[in-house]
Design a protein around this motif. Structure first.
Motif, PDB file in Angstrom:
ATOM      1  N   SER A  31       0.824  -1.205   0.000  1.00 28.30           N
ATOM      2  CA  SER A  31       0.000   0.000   0.000  1.00 28.30           C
ATOM      3  C   SER A  31       0.861   1.259   0.000  1.00 28.30           C
ATOM      4  N   GLU A  32       1.904   1.288   0.839  1.00 28.35           N
ATOM      5  CA  GLU A  32       2.777   2.468   0.903  1.00 28.35           C
ATOM      6  C   GLU A  32       3.537   2.677  -0.398  1.00 28.35           C
ATOM      7  N   ALA A  33       3.994   1.578  -1.007  1.00 24.62           N
ATOM      8  CA  ALA A  33       4.743   1.696  -2.265  1.00 24.62           C
ATOM      9  C   ALA A  33       3.844   2.173  -3.395  1.00 24.62           C
ATOM     10  N   ARG A  34       2.595   1.743  -3.397  1.00 23.43           N
ATOM     11  CA  ARG A  34       1.667   2.194  -4.442  1.00 23.43           C
ATOM     12  C   ARG A  34       1.368   3.678  -4.304  1.00 23.43           C
ATOM     13  N   VAL A  35       1.252   4.154  -3.086  1.00 23.21           N
ATOM     14  CA  VAL A  35       1.031   5.586  -2.870  1.00 23.21           C
ATOM     15  C   VAL A  35       2.198   6.394  -3.432  1.00 23.21           C
ATOM     16  N   ALA A  36       3.412   5.836  -3.313  1.00 25.05           N
ATOM     17  CA  ALA A  36       4.601   6.511  -3.834  1.00 25.05           C
ATOM     18  C   ALA A  36       4.729   6.401  -5.351  1.00 25.05           C
ATOM     19  N   GLY A  37       3.808   5.673  -6.010  1.00 31.61           N
ATOM     20  CA  GLY A  37       3.831   5.584  -7.465  1.00 31.61           C
ATOM     21  C   GLY A  37       4.428   4.312  -8.017  1.00 31.61           C
ATOM     22  N   ARG A  38       4.830   3.376  -7.160  1.00 30.38           N
ATOM     23  CA  ARG A  38       5.439   2.129  -7.622  1.00 30.38           C
ATOM     24  C   ARG A  38       4.370   1.178  -8.166  1.00 30.38           C
ATOM     25  N   THR A  39       4.670   0.500  -9.270  1.00 34.47           N
ATOM     26  CA  THR A  39       3.786  -0.536  -9.781  1.00 34.47           C
ATOM     27  C   THR A  39       4.054  -1.812  -8.997  1.00 34.47           C
ATOM     28  N   ILE A  40       3.229  -2.065  -8.003  1.00 36.58           N
ATOM     29  CA  ILE A  40       3.442  -3.187  -7.086  1.00 36.58           C
ATOM     30  C   ILE A  40       2.097  -3.783  -6.718  1.00 36.58           C
ATOM     31  N   TYR A  41       2.082  -5.107  -6.516  1.00 37.06           N
ATOM     32  CA  TYR A  41       0.848  -5.808  -6.180  1.00 37.06           C
ATOM     33  C   TYR A  41       1.103  -6.779  -5.035  1.00 37.06           C
ATOM     34  N   TYR A  42       0.016  -7.060  -4.339  1.00 35.54           N
ATOM     35  CA  TYR A  42       0.057  -8.089  -3.313  1.00 35.54           C
ATOM     36  C   TYR A  42      -0.030  -9.443  -4.004  1.00 35.54           C
ATOM     37  N   GLY A  43       0.998 -10.261  -3.868  1.00 30.00           N
ATOM     38  CA  GLY A  43       1.009 -11.559  -4.527  1.00 30.00           C
ATOM     39  C   GLY A  43       2.268 -12.340  -4.192  1.00 30.00           C
ATOM     40  N   ASP A  44       2.192 -13.655  -4.371  1.00 26.43           N
ATOM     41  CA  ASP A  44       3.291 -14.563  -4.059  1.00 26.43           C
ATOM     42  C   ASP A  44       4.136 -14.796  -5.309  1.00 26.43           C
ATOM     43  N   ALA A  45       5.364 -14.276  -5.311  1.00 28.47           N
ATOM     44  CA  ALA A  45       6.225 -14.359  -6.492  1.00 28.47           C
ATOM     45  C   ALA A  45       6.753 -15.759  -6.739  1.00 28.47           C
ATOM     46  N   SER A  46       6.521 -16.691  -5.823  1.00 25.53           N
ATOM     47  CA  SER A  46       6.998 -18.059  -6.040  1.00 25.53           C
ATOM     48  C   SER A  46       5.981 -18.901  -6.824  1.00 25.53           C
ATOM     49  N   ARG A  47       4.817 -18.343  -7.097  1.00 25.97           N
ATOM     50  CA  ARG A  47       3.773 -19.093  -7.796  1.00 25.97           C
ATOM     51  C   ARG A  47       3.747 -18.710  -9.275  1.00 25.97           C
ATOM     52  N   PRO A  48       3.892 -19.663 -10.180  1.00 27.06           N
ATOM     53  CA  PRO A  48       3.914 -19.366 -11.615  1.00 27.06           C
ATOM     54  C   PRO A  48       2.662 -18.661 -12.109  1.00 27.06           C
ATOM     55  N   GLU A  49       1.485 -19.013 -11.574  1.00 27.87           N
ATOM     56  CA  GLU A  49       0.251 -18.391 -12.052  1.00 27.87           C
ATOM     57  C   GLU A  49       0.203 -16.901 -11.717  1.00 27.87           C
ATOM     58  N   VAL A  50       0.803 -16.529 -10.568  1.00 27.60           N
ATOM     59  CA  VAL A  50       0.872 -15.107 -10.218  1.00 27.60           C
ATOM     60  C   VAL A  50       1.838 -14.377 -11.149  1.00 27.60           C
ATOM     61  N   LEU A  51       2.965 -15.003 -11.439  1.00 22.15           N
ATOM     62  CA  LEU A  51       3.949 -14.386 -12.332  1.00 22.15           C
ATOM     63  C   LEU A  51       3.385 -14.198 -13.739  1.00 22.15           C
ATOM     64  N   ARG A  52       2.529 -15.122 -14.175  1.00 26.52           N
ATOM     65  CA  ARG A  52       1.914 -14.955 -15.497  1.00 26.52           C
ATOM     66  C   ARG A  52       1.051 -13.691 -15.540  1.00 26.52           C
ATOM     67  N   LEU A  53       0.387 -13.379 -14.438  1.00 21.90           N
ATOM     68  CA  LEU A  53      -0.480 -12.204 -14.393  1.00 21.90           C
ATOM     69  C   LEU A  53       0.315 -10.901 -14.483  1.00 21.90           C
ATOM     70  N   VAL A  54       1.601 -10.936 -14.139  1.00 22.77           N
ATOM     71  CA  VAL A  54       2.432  -9.737 -14.276  1.00 22.77           C
ATOM     72  C   VAL A  54       3.328  -9.827 -15.510  1.00 22.77           C
ATOM     73  N   GLY A  55       2.922 -10.660 -16.462  1.00 23.60           N
ATOM     74  CA  GLY A  55       3.597 -10.689 -17.759  1.00 23.60           C
ATOM     75  C   GLY A  55       4.944 -11.363 -17.770  1.00 23.60           C
ATOM     76  N   ALA A  56       5.081 -12.501 -17.068  1.00 23.44           N
ATOM     77  CA  ALA A  56       6.382 -13.189 -17.021  1.00 23.44           C
ATOM     78  C   ALA A  56       6.850 -13.619 -18.400  1.00 23.44           C
ATOM     79  N   GLU A  57       5.905 -13.967 -19.306  1.00 22.26           N
ATOM     80  CA  GLU A  57       6.301 -14.390 -20.656  1.00 22.26           C
ATOM     81  C   GLU A  57       6.913 -13.250 -21.459  1.00 22.26           C
TER      82      GLU A  57
END
Length: 604
Positions: free
Chosen positions: A454-480
């Protein structure tokens, strides 16, 4: 006696001399700008205030305002050159949707809206078109400086704002062509003039890019071989001003030519030295530019017509912000990013002074109307830091109401290409993100700490709540489509399995990982990580290197020793039958260096 006194102290000797104006500018900048910084205001606002105080409508300490403005406009030239150095043609290709989509829509819709309002206020069609086209533009110098001060250039709203500004700079060309033709308007003459200008500009840009790619790198190699810093700096100044002059002769702006020069040099190995050489010129001239804008503010006229002036400026800012916010949302930006873009681009731009001057010369608008528009544009610039501050406060409230989690239809992610995915946004991850920001590399971060997100998003960072160890989450942020994945996760025990799974899911995605120690780093690289960095080892190596340099060892020798330690500390295992605490990396590294010296001696 009077003659003797003049020999000792004669202030009149400076009157009218160029050094007098230089001293005034330097004193004003040194006194006012740091004061505003200490009060936590933007330095831009400090320069504006200093300019208003020393200008013809303030204390009248500067006589030649026009001559000063001509020099100060080189600040914009060097600013655009520096921006070009931090980008590349590939990055611009990725941004094409924002440049020619959002940028074009903003200029056309805002220009049409302001022109329509001008018609209802009684202006002729020609004058309304000039006013609409002029006030649709924003200030490249102001916006880029604000983004740099706040470290927001590589954020989502920063890239969108810059893309819009880039199209606005391109739109200046047809505007400068059309304005003189409006004095005796005919549809045929306008279309012919516009067509000729566009073709000429396109040919000039292609020739400059082709010649630059062929000649710049060899020329810089020759200059570098001379081993003279002065010659190298002179070469850079020649490139910036030469390409800028070429684009100006082709009917484009000099700043756009400097931007192209920066793009061309950004692809070479000389970019870092060039950037360091031009930084002093850029900062000094840019501060001078902001001060000349402040000089255009007629404080007497502003205070005597304060009510109507604030009403007009407020209406302009509100109209531009409303249009920009709607367009930003249509082009996939979030409400928070859209609000920040709208606030950044709400003011009038520096090219207004150029376009309005041409319009007055062509007798399209009256001089008194031009002066009023000068005051409106300058005042809107002065209010920009305040508007962005208020918009930032509102963005915090909007962000608290927006969903931080990822969704399949998230358009902000859908258009990203060649970005870096950052798994984990703690202290280590934030440092990596800032390094990417320094070179305008887009970053999408994931973290499991909701407060941090939440704090990083207020500062303008493109950041989401999610588990980076899960492939399905990484696909949603354009891993391909990403260029790299950086894992700074704390679950070291499971990390090798995570890397192994992600390597199988994304075989073409380079994975960089932080490890606890050298042993885990070796496991991660064996599991498929491109590079694994042991954080404790790197910190100890850097500290040890600083100690050795301070003790008088040659820097090159220390670098070789650190590289050898890094190699053996990260990849070597204890010999068979030897305990781990008996495996001395110092001995191993020293033996490796001895073997390298022996090989070099044999080769000679």
């Amino acid at each position: 006696m009077e003659e003797l006194a003049k020999l000792i102290w004669n202030p009149e000797a400076l009157h009218g001399a160029p050094i007098e104006d230089v001293l005034v500018f330097l004193v004003a900048a040194v006194l006012v700008a740091p004061l505003f910084s200490r009060l936590r205001f933007s330095q831009v606002l400090g320069y504006l205030t200093a300019g208003a105080l020393i200008g013809p409508f303030g204390l009248g300490m500067i006589d030649d305002v026009e001559g000063t403005r001509a020099l100060a406009e080189f600040g914009i030239v060097f600013l655009l050159f520096a921006i070009g150095l931090e980008l590349s043609f590939e990055r611009l290709r990725v941004m094409r949707r924002l440049v020619f989509g959002l940028g074009a829509a903003q200029v056309l819709v805002t220009g049409a809206a302001i022109a329509g309002i001008s018609l209802t206020l009684g202006f002729e069609m020609a004058g309304a078109l000039v006013i609409g086209g002029t006030l649709a533009l924003s200030s490249t110098a102001f916006v880029i400086q604000l983004l740099n001060e706040r470290g927001e250039f590589a954020t989502r709203h920063g890239r969108a704002a810059f893309a819009t500004l880039l199209f606005q700079d391109l739109a200046v060309v047809p505007l400068l062509v059309i304005v003189p033709l409006l004095s005796a308007p005919s549809e045929e003459s306008i279309l012919i003039g516009l067509g000729v200008a566009i073709v000429k500009a396109a040919v000039a840009l292609v020739l400059i890019v082709l010649m630059g790619r062929l000649l710049l790198r060899p020329l810089y190699r020759v200059m570098a071989a001379v081993r003279s810093r002065e010659v190298f700096t002179a070469m850079t100044l020649l490139v910036v001003l030469g390409i800028g002059a070429a684009t100006q002769m082709a009917g484009l702006s000099m700043a756009l030519g400097a931007f192209l020069a920066g793009l061309l040099i950004s692809e070479s190995e000389f970019r870092h030295q060039v950037e360091a050489d031009i930084e002093p010129f850029r900062n000094i001239l840019l501060g001078l530019f902001f001060m000349t804008v402040g000089m255009a503010i007629d404080l007497g006229a502003a205070f005597s017509n304060l009510g109507p002036l604030l009403l007009v400026v407020g209406s302009l800012i509100a109209l531009k912000m409303a249009i920009l916010f709607v367009l930003a949302r249509l082009f996939g930006l979030t409400s928070v990013a859209g609000l920040r873009v709208a606030a950044l681009l709400c003011q009038g731009g520096e090219f207004a002074f150029v376009i309005l001057g041409v319009a007055v010369s062509a007798q399209v608008i009256a001089p008194e109307i031009s002066q009023a528009l000068f005051l409106i544009v300058a005042t809107s610039m002065a209010l920009t830091p305040l508007v962005t501050l208020l918009a930032g406060r509102l963005a915090e409230k909007l962000d608290a109401a927006e969903d931080m989690t990822l969704g399949v239809g998230d358009e902000e992610i859908g258009e990203l290409h060649d970005h870096v995915i950052l798994g984990g946004y703690g202290r280590f991850g934030r440092t990596v993100a800032r390094l990417m920001d320094a070179r305008a590399v887009p970053v999408v971060a994931l973290d499991m700490d909701a407060v941090e997100v939440s704090e990083a998003r207020v500062a303008g960072r493109t950041i989401y709540y999610g588990d980076a160890s899960r492939p399905e989450v990484l696909r949603l942020v354009g891993a391909e489509r990403a260029r790299a994945l950086v894992l700074t996760l704390d679950n070291y025990k499971a990390l090798p399995d995570v890397v192994r799974q992600l390597r199988a899911e994304f075989p073409d995605l380079p994975i960089f990982a932080r490890s606890r120690d050298a042993k885990l780093a070796a496991e991660l690289e064996e599991a498929g990580a491109y590079v694994a960095v042991p954080e404790l080892l790197e910190a100890s190596l850097q500290l040890g290197a600083e100690v050795l340099v301070k003790l008088g060892l040659p820097t090159a020798e220390v670098d070789d020793l650190v590289d050898a330690f890094r190699h053996f500390g990260a990849s070597s295992q204890p010999p068979a039958g030897q305990e781990e605490n008996g495996h001395d990396p110092v001995i191993a590294a020293s033996e490796a260096l001895d073997r390298e010296d022996e090989k070099a001696a044999e080769a000679r």
